[in-house]
Every structure is written in C-alpha cells, then in structure tokens.
Motif scaffolding. Sequence first.
Motif, PDB file in Angstrom:
ATOM      1  N   UNK A 276       7.526  -0.772  -6.437  1.00  0.00           N
ATOM      2  CA  UNK A 276       8.158  -1.240  -5.196  1.00  0.00           C
ATOM      3  C   UNK A 276       9.238  -0.260  -4.774  1.00  0.00           C
ATOM      4  N   UNK A 277       9.409  -0.162  -3.454  1.00  0.00           N
ATOM      5  CA  UNK A 277      10.472   0.672  -2.885  1.00  0.00           C
ATOM      6  C   UNK A 277      10.819   0.080  -1.516  1.00  0.00           C
ATOM      7  N   UNK A 278      11.985  -0.591  -1.432  1.00  0.00           N
ATOM      8  CA  UNK A 278      12.397  -1.299  -0.210  1.00  0.00           C
ATOM      9  C   UNK A 278      11.300  -2.268   0.225  1.00  0.00           C
ATOM     10  N   UNK A 279      10.734  -2.078   1.416  1.00  0.00           N
ATOM     11  CA  UNK A 279       9.738  -3.006   1.932  1.00  0.00           C
ATOM     12  C   UNK A 279       8.312  -2.583   1.610  1.00  0.00           C
ATOM     13  N   UNK A 280       8.144  -1.544   0.804  1.00  0.00           N
ATOM     14  CA  UNK A 280       6.814  -1.070   0.444  1.00  0.00           C
ATOM     15  C   UNK A 280       6.522  -1.451  -1.009  1.00  0.00           C
TER      16      UNK A 280
ATOM     17  N   UNK B  40      -1.848   4.609 -21.015  1.00  0.00           N
ATOM     18  CA  UNK B  40      -2.207   4.471 -19.610  1.00  0.00           C
ATOM     19  C   UNK B  40      -1.186   5.241 -18.764  1.00  0.00           C
ATOM     20  N   UNK B  41      -1.674   5.969 -17.764  1.00  0.00           N
ATOM     21  CA  UNK B  41      -0.838   6.832 -16.927  1.00  0.00           C
ATOM     22  C   UNK B  41      -1.044   6.450 -15.472  1.00  0.00           C
ATOM     23  N   UNK B  42       0.042   6.355 -14.729  1.00  0.00           N
ATOM     24  CA  UNK B  42      -0.027   6.138 -13.288  1.00  0.00           C
ATOM     25  C   UNK B  42       0.998   7.051 -12.612  1.00  0.00           C
ATOM     26  N   UNK B  43       0.675   7.519 -11.404  1.00  0.00           N
ATOM     27  CA  UNK B  43       1.539   8.436 -10.680  1.00  0.00           C
ATOM     28  C   UNK B  43       1.879   7.856  -9.309  1.00  0.00           C
ATOM     29  N   UNK B  44       3.134   8.076  -8.879  1.00  0.00           N
ATOM     30  CA  UNK B  44       3.642   7.526  -7.622  1.00  0.00           C
ATOM     31  C   UNK B  44       4.127   8.674  -6.743  1.00  0.00           C
ATOM     32  N   UNK B  45       3.687   8.661  -5.483  1.00  0.00           N
ATOM     33  CA  UNK B  45       4.110   9.675  -4.522  1.00  0.00           C
ATOM     34  C   UNK B  45       5.418   9.212  -3.874  1.00  0.00           C
ATOM     35  N   UNK B  46       6.511   9.980  -4.079  1.00  0.00           N
ATOM     36  CA  UNK B  46       7.831   9.601  -3.550  1.00  0.00           C
ATOM     37  C   UNK B  46       8.249  10.466  -2.358  1.00  0.00           C
ATOM     38  N   UNK B  47       7.295  11.169  -1.752  1.00  0.00           N
ATOM     39  CA  UNK B  47       7.660  12.063  -0.638  1.00  0.00           C
ATOM     40  C   UNK B  47       8.138  11.265   0.586  1.00  0.00           C
ATOM     41  N   UNK B  48       7.705  10.001   0.719  1.00  0.00           N
ATOM     42  CA  UNK B  48       8.104   9.187   1.861  1.00  0.00           C
ATOM     43  C   UNK B  48       9.265   8.244   1.520  1.00  0.00           C
ATOM     44  N   UNK B  49       9.847   8.389   0.336  1.00  0.00           N
ATOM     45  CA  UNK B  49      10.879   7.451  -0.120  1.00  0.00           C
ATOM     46  C   UNK B  49      12.254   8.104  -0.081  1.00  0.00           C
TER      47      UNK B  49
END
Length: 812
Positions: free
Chosen positions: A114-118, A46-55
């Motif tokens: 998770x990333x801080x409050x997101x 299983x593969x999942x991708x996370x957009x970190x441009x706003x992190x």
Amino acid sequence: ISVYIVSLNLPVEHVPGEEPQMSQISGLLVEKPQSVTAVKGKNVTFVTKVDSSQMLRKPTMKWLKGKWMDLGSKAGKHLQFKETYDRNTKIYTYEMTIVKVVDGDAGGYRCEVTSKDKCDSCTFDISVEDAGEDAGELDFSGLLKKRKQKEEPEIDVDVWEILKNAKPCDYEKIAFEYGITDLRGLLKRLKKMKKVEPKKSDAFLKKLDPAYSVEKGKKIQLSVELADPNAQVKWLKNGQEIKPSAKYIFESVGGIRKLIINKCTLADDAAYECVIGEEKSFTEVFVQEPPVTITKMLDDVHVVVGEKVEFEVEVSEEGANVKWKKDGVELSRDGKYRFKKDGTKHWLIINEATAEDIGTYYVYTSGGESKGELEVEEKELEVLQSIADLTLKAAEQAVFKCEVSDEKVTGKWFKDGVEVIPSDRIKMTHIGRYSGPLTATLIDSCISKLTSSLTSPILLYYPLCSFLLNGDLPVGEKMLFRVTAVNIAGRSPPAVMAQAVTIREIVERPKIRLPRQLRTKYIKRVGEKVNLVIPFQGKPRPVVTWLKDGAPLDTGLVNIRTSDVDTILFIRQAAREHSGQYTLSVQIENMEDKVNLEIQIVDKPGPPIAVTVTDVWGFNAALEWKPPKDNGNCEITGYTIQKADLKTKEWFTVLEHNRRPSCTVSDLVMGNEYTFRVFSENICGMSDDAGISKNTAAIAKTGLQQNLKPYKEKDMCSSPKFITPLVDRSVIAGYSAAISCAVRGHPKPKIIWMKNKMIIGEDPKYLMQNNQGVLTLNIRKPSLFDGGKYTCRAINDLGEDEVECKLELEKK
C-alpha cells in the motif's frame, strides 16, 4: 534454498468469500510469487518487487497467511524477511524465507503493498509434501505390483453441516474439536453462502454441493451432472484455472464431470468453481486437520511451598492449541498461571506454589487428554541452634540466641510461660535465621576475640550489645571471649566469659534428592549410555557409598564421581551384567539416608523354540511354540507369525503382536504346502532370528476326483522377445533417471545393458533391475556425458533380441 520468482503481471481476481479491497487496485507489483509445492524440511523463498517510480513515499509491504494473520510479528528463526532498494530502477525487492518447511506452513498466503490511496496484492498457496515423494513420475514396476486392497468403511463427519446447524456460541468449541484453525475466515464464508439462493440452470442438471469437508491427507471428489454430455467444462480454484496433474484428476463419464483432489493439504482449503460457458457452479472445500494427540503424558509433581511448578506435555502437531484445567475449571492467563509452548511441547507454570494449588490438573487437545496430580508440602521448620543456659553476675548482660531453618519465620519469646514484651531494657532482634532478646542498656561496645591463652586481642567495634562472629573459626577448639565498653572518657574493664565456648560446625542432616525418573525402574538398551546425576545435601560433607545387590560396587565396570552436592553414576556402554539393584548411602556420623535404584539393561530377545504344526483342518493350521530361552532381560510382549508356500518360498506376515505361544492361521490355499516361522518381540523390537516350524501344513484337495487324460507337457521354450520397447527420453542433468522395458522368453534370458554399443559393467552409477521380466536401468544423477544410445539385449539358448532408445540430457 529454492527461490521461486514469477514475472507475470496477472490481473487480480476476486476470491469468493473475501471482502473486496477498499483502496484503488493498481499495478504496483512488477513481480509476484507463485503457488508452490515445498518439500518438508527444506527452505523456500518467495520474492516480490514493487515499482516506486510513481510514489512520493516508501510503500508498506505486508505478508499475510489466510485472511488476517500478519506474518511480520512471527519473524525469527522459522520466518525471515529481507528488503532491498535499487536507486537506479527505483525498485523495492521484498523476500520472505520459510526455514525448514513443516506441515503447518501449508495454506493460502497473500502479499499486500500500500502507498497512500494505491494498493496491490497477490495470493499464492503453499502445499507441503514429504521428502522423496514424487507424484509426477510413473513407477512402471510399482504399477505391475499394485493390488486392490479392501477398504474398511469410515464414518465421514461433515463439519460443514455441523456448523450450519449449530448455535453461534458453539462455533469455537466445534473448531477446537475438529482442528479448524481459520475460524474467522470460515464464519465469513458461512455467512456469505447462507445468502446464496440456488437458481435453476440450463447447463447443469446437478450442481456442486454448497460445501465439502475432507480430512488432511485424504482425497475428495467434486461431481456435477451436465445437460449436454459433450459440453466442455473448466475447473477453477480461487478464480484460477486448474490443470490436470497427479494431484488434480479430471474424469468424464457421460454427462457427469468429476474433479478428484488427491492428498488434500491446508492449501486445498479454498473456493472451487465448475464453469460451462457463462454459467458457474460454486462450492467450498474445508480441510480438517487430524486430531491432535498427546504423545507424552503429564507427570505428577511434588514440591514444597514456594517452589516453582512446571507441568510438561508433548503433542503430535506443532503449534496445536491445548486447554488447561484444574479440578474441571479452565485456567486462564493471569499473574498466577503462565502458559508456554515450544514446537510440540507445552508447559503450565506456577511460579510459587501454595497449599491452594493442590489438586488434579488436566490438559485437553482435540484428540486426547492427560492429567497429573500436584502435591504441595509445607516446609519443615528445624531449630538449628537452640537456646543455651546462662549463668551471670548481677548487672551483667544476658544474650539468648536461637537459629531456625527458615529466614521468614519470626519467633515469640516467653519467660516462665509469659510472653516477653520488648522494652528499654529488653531488646529483640531478627537477623536472617537468628533471633534473640537482649537484656542490657543500649551503649556503644566492642567485642574482642582471644585465643585460649588470651593473647593479641582483635577489636571489633559494634554499636549494639550483641554480635555474631562469622569467619573461619577452628572447629573443635575451645575459645574465650571478652567485651569492653568504650565512650569518650575511655574503655571500661573487660567482661570475661565464665567458661570457654566449643566451636562446632552447623550440622545439616544428610538427605538424598532422588530425581523423579529414578523412583521407578530405570530401563536402558544394551550399548546405550547411562548417566545418573543424584543430588544430596548435608553438612559437613557426607560420606557417599554405592552398593550393587548388597555388595560393594565394582568401579572397574561403573564410574562413580562425587562432589559436595551430588554423585554421578556413569556407564559408557551399558551391558546386561549392569542390571541390578543399586543402593546409594550418604552418612554423617550416626545420621544416614539411603535410596535404592533398580537399573534394567534390555536387549532384543532370542527366537522361539519348538515351533510345531499341531493340527491341520480345512484351510486352517494350528501352531504352538515355547517362549525363547533368552527374553532380552525383559518381558516378551508378543510374537509375529509368517507363512511361506514351499513352491515360491516367499514369506508373508499373517499375525502380529500375538500374545499367546499358539495361534491359528486361516485362509490357506488348497493344494499348497506351507511352512511357518515365528519371531519373538519385547520393548526393544523383534528378534533377529526366527523359530522355523519342524513340520509343514499340507492343505489337501477335496471334492470329486476327475479322471484326466494323460497330460502332455507343452514345450514352453521360446527365444527372447521384447513385449515393451525402450522409449526415447529427455531428462535434466543432475536428476536421477530410469528407462524401462519388458521381455519374455524361456529359459530365462540373460540381460545385457549397453551404452553406445559398449557393455555397461559393474559401474556403481548404474543400477540394473529385473522384476518378473520388467527390466529397469536406473542412472544416478546423470551428467551431460551420460547422453547417448542405450541398448538392452536379451540372450538365451534359442536366440536373442534387443531394443534401444536415445537418452538426451539438458542443462538445469
């Protein structure tokens, strides 16, 4: 490895029974995994991708199973995790691979970032099916053969009702008994549903029950009754709409709507909804795992004090929970007891056994129990070297030595029955297995070892008045020793022993350590390998002798290899003549130890003899036979009886594992004549051949006789005619395909298959089948070149007929 990637950015819906997320939900996941059906024994990724441009910082990813089980701590050979980062797109890619999927991997999963409050999360399910199971294809010939079987009524245990009426202190016991793994999630759903009060509904005359329970592998039916028979309903699972398939079947009869779930797995343990417009009906489905049974029972253990104890048991399911008890008291993890499990095997380990550990140990599962006895013996203390008599001159030193078998045992010294107390004149030492008192003044001394002619002394300085000589002393030789004291003024005159000392090797009695599995009859099948390793002890090296049935063993039939500590009996391919009683003897001078081993080599039995129909009455027939001449060198465990109608000559099994050499066959059809055959069985299986009855059983017709007019046989001959044509198909290249049709005609027509008007010969790629007029052409792993027009032609003496279809191949 199958990789499943879904690039749909779906909104996350709240699942009934789960607590809402506290953090702010945001679209961090740009690719999410999807629910899949995995094949048992295969790998799935299983593969999942996370957009970190706003992190500003790296996100935290968790893979969870059920409501709370974090899979990060389970990483290993079965679960593998991978993480990569693309600097150009600022995309984190997370992968989870399940290696060799098993039934226990089925269930609901969730990936959470998770990333801080997101935060963001996605749920998906895994269902597991056996290899070769294809619920999506229609087996036309299988449908023609399908018959309705009588189903025996089963007692349905509703675990949901048991939990609702049980006390909270009994929840854990009920979960263990009925195989419930996610107890925490179940209690959370139970608490939520107790608060729900039923409300009157205009759309539903009868709503879903609050909960349903079903055993794993069985099917379940959810039913509602509508006020409007023409209303359209939707079925949801965990908030996602269910589509009709081979697993989910929708039925509509008047105002009743049914959802049937076939072959329930742990992935089907979820919340379900039936939706009509704005109104909904909720329910919970609980899937019970089958009872865990014990496949390998506990063995009795016999050890000596201080040795390690291991109780081993094997159960039917991987990862199952077991309970260990001693004399009815449950054992817990502490410094004394350790529990270990690997797959289906479980161990109870006691590092150092004591007399307090003697007793009966039990192991319990949800579907069985087993017990084993532990016997602990005290170590036998042996005196290896006793005290020797001494004759000395006045003022000389006297040294008494004693050697025992246990290093931890200390001795007490007595003189004329009175215990000797250490003093300045009497010293006592304990070195390893040696202990002894010294009567001397503590001075520096040296010991010299001389040959029998007292030449070339070897000086060894030692600070005490006793010394143990270790080394390769010649066994059997008589040796003299002398001792000289040394100080700063010089050496004293030597003190010489009055008589020579004979050097002898320490003798250890011969003893055979027979493994537990050889203490009973050792059984192997013909052709299997026999490799028996039997350890023994004894000093000097004992003489090992093997006998078979009281006669010397023939080394041409059996290989024997002997070392200083064990002997090995090896047979590359076991045969019946290897059966018998083997005697192992180890001997040192006049001391000897013997053990007997009984080896039995077994094979399949021969067929029964003299099978006879002794009586026929009504619709019954009585059979008798004699046991086979060759029983395969073991006991006959039963017989299998089959019958055949002389018209069809097809064999059907009527009785299995029949113990007696006789039986009664019932439910025979009036007007038919039957013959019978009998197979014999032993621990190796059924005999290859069967004993066939010498006579037959004719079931006569009874009742009134009717005078019928002379029957004129109708001419049934007809030319071939296809009653079911071939259908055009489009399949994927590389996956086996089949096309089917049906034909009738008399005499039986000859069938010819053609591809693009060219006859298909004995090509192994094509398998042609004809079952009662149903014609099937199986194409194994077709390629793009196998597409085209396929024709089936039927020919007999009265004519011919043909049908054709078009087969299209698509790339993967």
